[in-house]
Structures are given as C-alpha cells and as structure tokens.
Motif scaffolding. Structure first.
Motif, PDB file in Angstrom:
ATOM      1  N   TYR A 110       0.850  -1.213   0.000  1.00  0.00           N
ATOM      2  CA  TYR A 110       0.000   0.000   0.000  1.00  0.00           C
ATOM      3  C   TYR A 110       0.879   1.254   0.000  1.00  0.00           C
ATOM      4  O   TYR A 110       0.651   2.207  -0.746  1.00  0.00           O
ATOM      5  CB  TYR A 110      -0.890   0.021   1.238  1.00  0.00           C
ATOM      6  CG  TYR A 110      -1.898  -1.101   1.353  1.00  0.00           C
ATOM      7  CD1 TYR A 110      -1.620  -2.245   2.084  1.00  0.00           C
ATOM      8  CD2 TYR A 110      -3.142  -1.014   0.724  1.00  0.00           C
ATOM      9  CE1 TYR A 110      -2.559  -3.275   2.198  1.00  0.00           C
ATOM     10  CE2 TYR A 110      -4.076  -2.038   0.827  1.00  0.00           C
ATOM     11  CZ  TYR A 110      -3.768  -3.161   1.568  1.00  0.00           C
ATOM     12  OH  TYR A 110      -4.701  -4.186   1.678  1.00  0.00           O
ATOM     13  N   GLY A 117      -6.895  -3.989   3.640  1.00  0.00           N
ATOM     14  CA  GLY A 117      -7.587  -5.265   3.747  1.00  0.00           C
ATOM     15  C   GLY A 117      -7.360  -5.959   5.083  1.00  0.00           C
ATOM     16  O   GLY A 117      -6.531  -5.533   5.875  1.00  0.00           O
ATOM     17  N   GLY A 118      -8.106  -7.053   5.257  1.00  0.00           N
ATOM     18  CA  GLY A 118      -7.933  -7.818   6.498  1.00  0.00           C
ATOM     19  C   GLY A 118      -9.105  -8.693   6.865  1.00  0.00           C
ATOM     20  O   GLY A 118      -9.746  -9.296   5.989  1.00  0.00           O
ATOM     21  N   GLU A 119      -9.415  -8.714   8.130  1.00  0.00           N
ATOM     22  CA  GLU A 119     -10.383  -9.673   8.693  1.00  0.00           C
ATOM     23  C   GLU A 119     -11.818  -9.471   8.183  1.00  0.00           C
ATOM     24  O   GLU A 119     -12.149  -8.454   7.594  1.00  0.00           O
ATOM     25  CB  GLU A 119     -10.417  -9.534  10.233  1.00  0.00           C
ATOM     26  CG  GLU A 119      -9.107  -9.750  10.954  1.00  0.00           C
ATOM     27  CD  GLU A 119      -8.259  -8.478  11.068  1.00  0.00           C
ATOM     28  OE1 GLU A 119      -7.299  -8.494  11.848  1.00  0.00           O
ATOM     29  OE2 GLU A 119      -8.556  -7.476  10.379  1.00  0.00           O
ATOM     30  N   ASP A 120     -12.659 -10.491   8.466  1.00  0.00           N
ATOM     31  CA  ASP A 120     -14.098 -10.371   8.215  1.00  0.00           C
ATOM     32  C   ASP A 120     -14.683  -9.320   9.155  1.00  0.00           C
ATOM     33  O   ASP A 120     -14.117  -9.013  10.203  1.00  0.00           O
ATOM     34  CB  ASP A 120     -14.791 -11.719   8.461  1.00  0.00           C
ATOM     35  CG  ASP A 120     -14.460 -12.751   7.389  1.00  0.00           C
ATOM     36  OD1 ASP A 120     -14.987 -13.881   7.468  1.00  0.00           O
ATOM     37  OD2 ASP A 120     -13.666 -12.423   6.473  1.00  0.00           O
ATOM     38  N   CYS A 159     -10.508  -4.252  -0.713  1.00  0.00           N
ATOM     39  CA  CYS A 159     -10.921  -5.539  -0.156  1.00  0.00           C
ATOM     40  C   CYS A 159     -11.767  -5.345   1.101  1.00  0.00           C
ATOM     41  O   CYS A 159     -12.893  -4.878   0.991  1.00  0.00           O
ATOM     42  CB  CYS A 159      -9.701  -6.423   0.080  1.00  0.00           C
ATOM     43  SG  CYS A 159     -10.096  -8.162   0.046  1.00  0.00           S
ATOM     44  N   ARG A 160     -11.254  -5.650   2.286  1.00  0.00           N
ATOM     45  CA  ARG A 160     -12.019  -5.340   3.522  1.00  0.00           C
ATOM     46  C   ARG A 160     -12.406  -3.878   3.555  1.00  0.00           C
ATOM     47  O   ARG A 160     -13.469  -3.498   4.049  1.00  0.00           O
ATOM     48  CB  ARG A 160     -11.197  -5.717   4.750  1.00  0.00           C
ATOM     49  CG  ARG A 160     -11.787  -5.213   6.062  1.00  0.00           C
ATOM     50  CD  ARG A 160     -10.830  -5.281   7.223  1.00  0.00           C
ATOM     51  NE  ARG A 160     -11.257  -4.429   8.307  1.00  0.00           N
ATOM     52  CZ  ARG A 160     -12.001  -4.838   9.347  1.00  0.00           C
ATOM     53  NH1 ARG A 160     -12.409  -6.094   9.396  1.00  0.00           N
ATOM     54  NH2 ARG A 160     -12.360  -3.998  10.308  1.00  0.00           N
ATOM     55  N   GLN A 175     -15.513  -3.416   1.693  1.00  0.00           N
ATOM     56  CA  GLN A 175     -16.635  -3.983   2.437  1.00  0.00           C
ATOM     57  C   GLN A 175     -17.032  -3.080   3.611  1.00  0.00           C
ATOM     58  O   GLN A 175     -18.222  -2.821   3.843  1.00  0.00           O
ATOM     59  CB  GLN A 175     -16.266  -5.381   2.933  1.00  0.00           C
ATOM     60  CG  GLN A 175     -15.999  -6.370   1.807  1.00  0.00           C
ATOM     61  CD  GLN A 175     -15.305  -7.625   2.270  1.00  0.00           C
ATOM     62  OE1 GLN A 175     -14.934  -7.768   3.436  1.00  0.00           O
ATOM     63  NE2 GLN A 175     -15.104  -8.562   1.360  1.00  0.00           N
ATOM     64  N   PHE A 178      -8.428 -12.137  -3.084  1.00  0.00           N
ATOM     65  CA  PHE A 178      -8.099 -12.734  -1.779  1.00  0.00           C
ATOM     66  C   PHE A 178      -9.251 -12.513  -0.804  1.00  0.00           C
ATOM     67  O   PHE A 178      -9.128 -11.826   0.209  1.00  0.00           O
ATOM     68  CB  PHE A 178      -6.809 -12.100  -1.220  1.00  0.00           C
ATOM     69  CG  PHE A 178      -5.603 -12.345  -2.053  1.00  0.00           C
ATOM     70  CD1 PHE A 178      -5.180 -11.417  -2.998  1.00  0.00           C
ATOM     71  CD2 PHE A 178      -4.870 -13.532  -1.916  1.00  0.00           C
ATOM     72  CE1 PHE A 178      -4.063 -11.649  -3.785  1.00  0.00           C
ATOM     73  CE2 PHE A 178      -3.737 -13.764  -2.696  1.00  0.00           C
ATOM     74  CZ  PHE A 178      -3.342 -12.822  -3.627  1.00  0.00           C
ATOM     75  N   HIS A 179     -10.417 -13.036  -1.130  1.00  0.00           N
ATOM     76  CA  HIS A 179     -11.578 -12.791  -0.272  1.00  0.00           C
ATOM     77  C   HIS A 179     -12.573 -13.936  -0.360  1.00  0.00           C
ATOM     78  O   HIS A 179     -12.578 -14.691  -1.329  1.00  0.00           O
ATOM     79  CB  HIS A 179     -12.267 -11.473  -0.682  1.00  0.00           C
ATOM     80  CG  HIS A 179     -12.877 -11.497  -2.064  1.00  0.00           C
ATOM     81  ND1 HIS A 179     -14.223 -11.562  -2.287  1.00  0.00           N
ATOM     82  CD2 HIS A 179     -12.302 -11.476  -3.307  1.00  0.00           C
ATOM     83  CE1 HIS A 179     -14.467 -11.552  -3.579  1.00  0.00           C
ATOM     84  NE2 HIS A 179     -13.317 -11.518  -4.224  1.00  0.00           N
ATOM     85  N   HIS A 180     -13.398 -14.048   0.692  1.00  0.00           N
ATOM     86  CA  HIS A 180     -14.508 -15.024   0.633  1.00  0.00           C
ATOM     87  C   HIS A 180     -15.822 -14.337   0.982  1.00  0.00           C
ATOM     88  O   HIS A 180     -16.870 -14.972   0.979  1.00  0.00           O
ATOM     89  CB  HIS A 180     -14.241 -16.220   1.576  1.00  0.00           C
ATOM     90  CG  HIS A 180     -14.508 -15.916   3.026  1.00  0.00           C
ATOM     91  ND1 HIS A 180     -15.483 -16.572   3.763  1.00  0.00           N
ATOM     92  CD2 HIS A 180     -13.957 -15.008   3.862  1.00  0.00           C
ATOM     93  CE1 HIS A 180     -15.493 -16.096   5.018  1.00  0.00           C
ATOM     94  NE2 HIS A 180     -14.569 -15.144   5.097  1.00  0.00           N
ATOM     95  N   GLN A 181     -15.726 -13.012   1.287  1.00  0.00           N
ATOM     96  CA  GLN A 181     -16.943 -12.240   1.514  1.00  0.00           C
ATOM     97  C   GLN A 181     -17.111 -11.266   0.333  1.00  0.00           C
ATOM     98  O   GLN A 181     -16.199 -11.074  -0.453  1.00  0.00           O
ATOM     99  CB  GLN A 181     -16.839 -11.463   2.831  1.00  0.00           C
ATOM    100  CG  GLN A 181     -16.657 -12.389   4.042  1.00  0.00           C
ATOM    101  CD  GLN A 181     -16.899 -11.690   5.342  1.00  0.00           C
ATOM    102  OE1 GLN A 181     -16.558 -10.523   5.547  1.00  0.00           O
ATOM    103  NE2 GLN A 181     -17.537 -12.407   6.271  1.00  0.00           N
ATOM    104  N   HIS A 194      -7.012  -6.290  -5.103  1.00  0.00           N
ATOM    105  CA  HIS A 194      -5.865  -5.609  -4.467  1.00  0.00           C
ATOM    106  C   HIS A 194      -4.986  -4.935  -5.518  1.00  0.00           C
ATOM    107  O   HIS A 194      -3.963  -5.489  -5.930  1.00  0.00           O
ATOM    108  CB  HIS A 194      -5.058  -6.615  -3.645  1.00  0.00           C
ATOM    109  CG  HIS A 194      -5.700  -6.968  -2.357  1.00  0.00           C
ATOM    110  ND1 HIS A 194      -5.427  -6.307  -1.187  1.00  0.00           N
ATOM    111  CD2 HIS A 194      -6.637  -7.886  -2.065  1.00  0.00           C
ATOM    112  CE1 HIS A 194      -6.167  -6.811  -0.212  1.00  0.00           C
ATOM    113  NE2 HIS A 194      -6.920  -7.769  -0.728  1.00  0.00           N
TER     114      HIS A 194
HETATM  115  N1  LIG Z   1     -12.024 -10.747   5.214  1.00  0.00           N
HETATM  116  C1  LIG Z   1     -12.619 -10.235   3.991  1.00  0.00           C
HETATM  117  C2  LIG Z   1     -11.663  -9.264   3.323  1.00  0.00           C
HETATM  118  C3  LIG Z   1     -10.461  -9.974   2.795  1.00  0.00           C
HETATM  119  C4  LIG Z   1      -9.242  -9.102   2.624  1.00  0.00           C
HETATM  120  O1  LIG Z   1      -9.201  -7.919   2.952  1.00  0.00           O
HETATM  121  N2  LIG Z   1      -8.200  -9.754   2.126  1.00  0.00           N
HETATM  122  C5  LIG Z   1      -6.918  -9.152   2.081  1.00  0.00           C
HETATM  123  C6  LIG Z   1      -5.953  -9.930   2.927  1.00  0.00           C
HETATM  124  C7  LIG Z   1      -4.536  -9.462   2.747  1.00  0.00           C
HETATM  125  C8  LIG Z   1      -4.393  -8.078   3.342  1.00  0.00           C
HETATM  126  O2  LIG Z   1      -4.452  -7.984   4.577  1.00  0.00           O
HETATM  127  O3  LIG Z   1      -4.218  -7.123   2.583  1.00  0.00           O
HETATM  128  C9  LIG Z   1     -12.945 -11.381   3.044  1.00  0.00           C
HETATM  129  O4  LIG Z   1     -12.367 -12.472   3.221  1.00  0.00           O
HETATM  130  O5  LIG Z   1     -13.753 -11.183   2.121  1.00  0.00           O
END
Ligand SMILES: N[C@@H](CCC(=O)NCCCC(=O)O)C(=O)O
Length: 255
Positions: free
Chosen positions: A43, A80-83, A127-128, A131, A191-194, A231
């Motif tokens: 980033y 990005g990151g967690e759900d 990503c996150r 969301q 890189f996501h499942h949501q 990303h």
């Molecule tokens: N948890 C959500 C968002 C996934 C997400 O942000 N992935 C990026 C991970 C790598 C990073 O931290 O940049 C989902 O799974 O949809």
C-alpha cells in the motif's frame, strides 16, 4: 509602484504553484493488531508511485484523535484484512463459514470511513476496506460466498502471488472506475470469501466478476469514494501499472 505590484503578483503565483505541487498526504488505515499499528509496504509503495505521501493511521475509535488525523491528511486508503462482525454491523447471525473478526478494527475502520467521507475527503477502499465502506453507509455483506451465493463458480481466494491476476471483472461504463481505467474488463487478483450483498444507499455497483460477485462500488456524485474488492496495490507495488491510474486518481483528487 508598478514594479512592486508586478513583484507581488509573481510572488503570489509562485506560492500558488508551489502549493499546487505539494504532494498530498494519504492516510493508510493500519492493519491493526492489539500490539502494533502497521500497513503492508504494498500500500505504502503504491501511494508513493502515484505521487502521494503515505501516513499510517494507528487504530483508534476516539473521534477527537480521528478528527485531528483528518485535519492533516488529504486522502485515505482503507486496507484489507479480517471479516466484519455481521451481528454488530448488519444485524445478521454469524454463519459457520464466517472467518476471524476484529471488533476494535471494525469500529476504527467504519468510524474513520464515515468521518472522512463526511468531511469530503477522497477515499479508496481495498478488499475489507471496500466492504467496510459499504457497511459504514448501511449496506450488507455475504459472509461467505461459496456457502451463501447460489451459482458462483469463480475462485475468489487465489493461490497465486498478489501481483498476478487470476479472474476477470466487468466494469460498468457509466462508472468512475471505467473512466479511471479506461477499460470494460480487466483481470484482477483475488483474496476474499466475503462480498457486497446489499449496496449502501447513495452508492452504486461498478464492477462484477463473471459469476456476479460484486468487485467494485463507488459513491454517487463527484466525490472520489471508490471501493474495490481486489488488491490493486499488489500489482502497482511490483511495477505493474495496470492499476496505477486508480492510485493516481486518488492522489489527484486529494490535491
Ligand atoms: N475478510 C474479507 C476481506 C479480505 C481481505 O481484505 N483480504 C486481504 C488480505 C490481505 C491483506 O491484509 O491485505 C474477506 O475475506 O472477504
């Protein structure tokens, strides 16, 4: 007298052009844990390549602190990151396939996005971050695409480097994203499942994968508030300029 007014005009012009050349400061939401506040260099380097000065924002939901941060940044990237906690933020019970959540980070990200957008700052959610942008303004998420979305077939959690695109997205020609990238389709990393389910009020969907999964959203109107499920920093930080226009659009909007 004429000489003095000419000099003052030249001085004012010089000051204005110097100000206009100042690189915008782009806040980067920290990929926070309880013991650190950092952000991946992907980033950071992407913002630099686009002519911005990155500034990592430590996790806090203190509005006074966030107000001061928003006084010094010109634009914002949400990382990005967690759900995201479904019960707290969009009133759904967690499904078994939901992943790890980070309640304090949810509070931080969503408060920061709301305050930045309301202040009129340009915001790029990744990503996150995309969301959280949707949830911050009343939208909802699919907690787990494979178990909740009928008919999806694209692999949205790739086993490949982040600098390598693995699936196609189709971009709405009437969108900021299309104007920025200048193309109707592009191959992205994933890189996501949501994913975005109900779009937030005042936002529109600007791109989808071939299986219909939302891949980008944007706020209606002139303000640069864009969220992408992929990303772009994975490409830009490795010298692939496919998505450099997206970061450049952010830094230009931040000037
Ligand atoms: N948890 C959500 C968002 C996934 C997400 O942000 N992935 C990026 C991970 C790598 C990073 O931290 O940049 C989902 O799974 O949809």
């Amino acid at each position: 007298m004429k000489r003095r007014s000419l000099l003052s005009i030249v001085l004012i012009f010089t000051l204005i052009s110097a100000y206009a050349q100042k690189k915008p400061i782009i806040g980067v939401s920290s990929v926070a844990t309880e013991s650190s506040a950092s952000a991946p260099l992907t980033y950071i380097n992407s913002i630099k390549r686009a002519g911005g000065v990155p500034l990592v924002i430590p996790m806090t939901s203190d509005k006074e602190e966030l107000t001061r941060v928003l006084e010094v940044i010109d634009g914002l990237v949400m990382t990005g990151g967690e759900d995201i906690d479904p019960l707290k933020w969009f009133n759904e019970e967690p499904v078994r396939a939901m992943g790890g959540i980070a309640p304090k980070r949810d509070e931080f990200d969503i408060t920061l996005i709301r305050m930045a957008v309301e202040k009129g700052l340009p915001v790029l959610g990744i990503c996150r971050g995309e969301q959280a942008m949707n949830v911050a303004f009343g939208g909802t998420l699919y907690q787990d695409i494979p178990s909740q979305v009928e008919g999806t077939f694209v692999k949205h959690s790739q086993n490949a480097p982040s600098s390598y695109g693995t699936h196609t997205i189709d971009i709405d020609k009437n969108s900021k994203l299309y104007k920025i990238l200048g193309r109707e389709s592009v191959v992205v990393n994933s890189f996501h499942h949501q994913a975005v389910k109900d779009i937030a009020k005042g936002f529109k969907i600007s791109a989808r994968a071939k299986d219909g999964v939302v891949e980008a959203i944007e706020k209606e109107g002139d303000q640069f508030v864009v969220g992408v499920q992929f990303h772009p920093e994975g490409f830009v930080s490795k010298g692939d300029d496919t998505f450099l226009p997206l970061f450049r659009a952010l830094t230009e909007a931040s000037k």
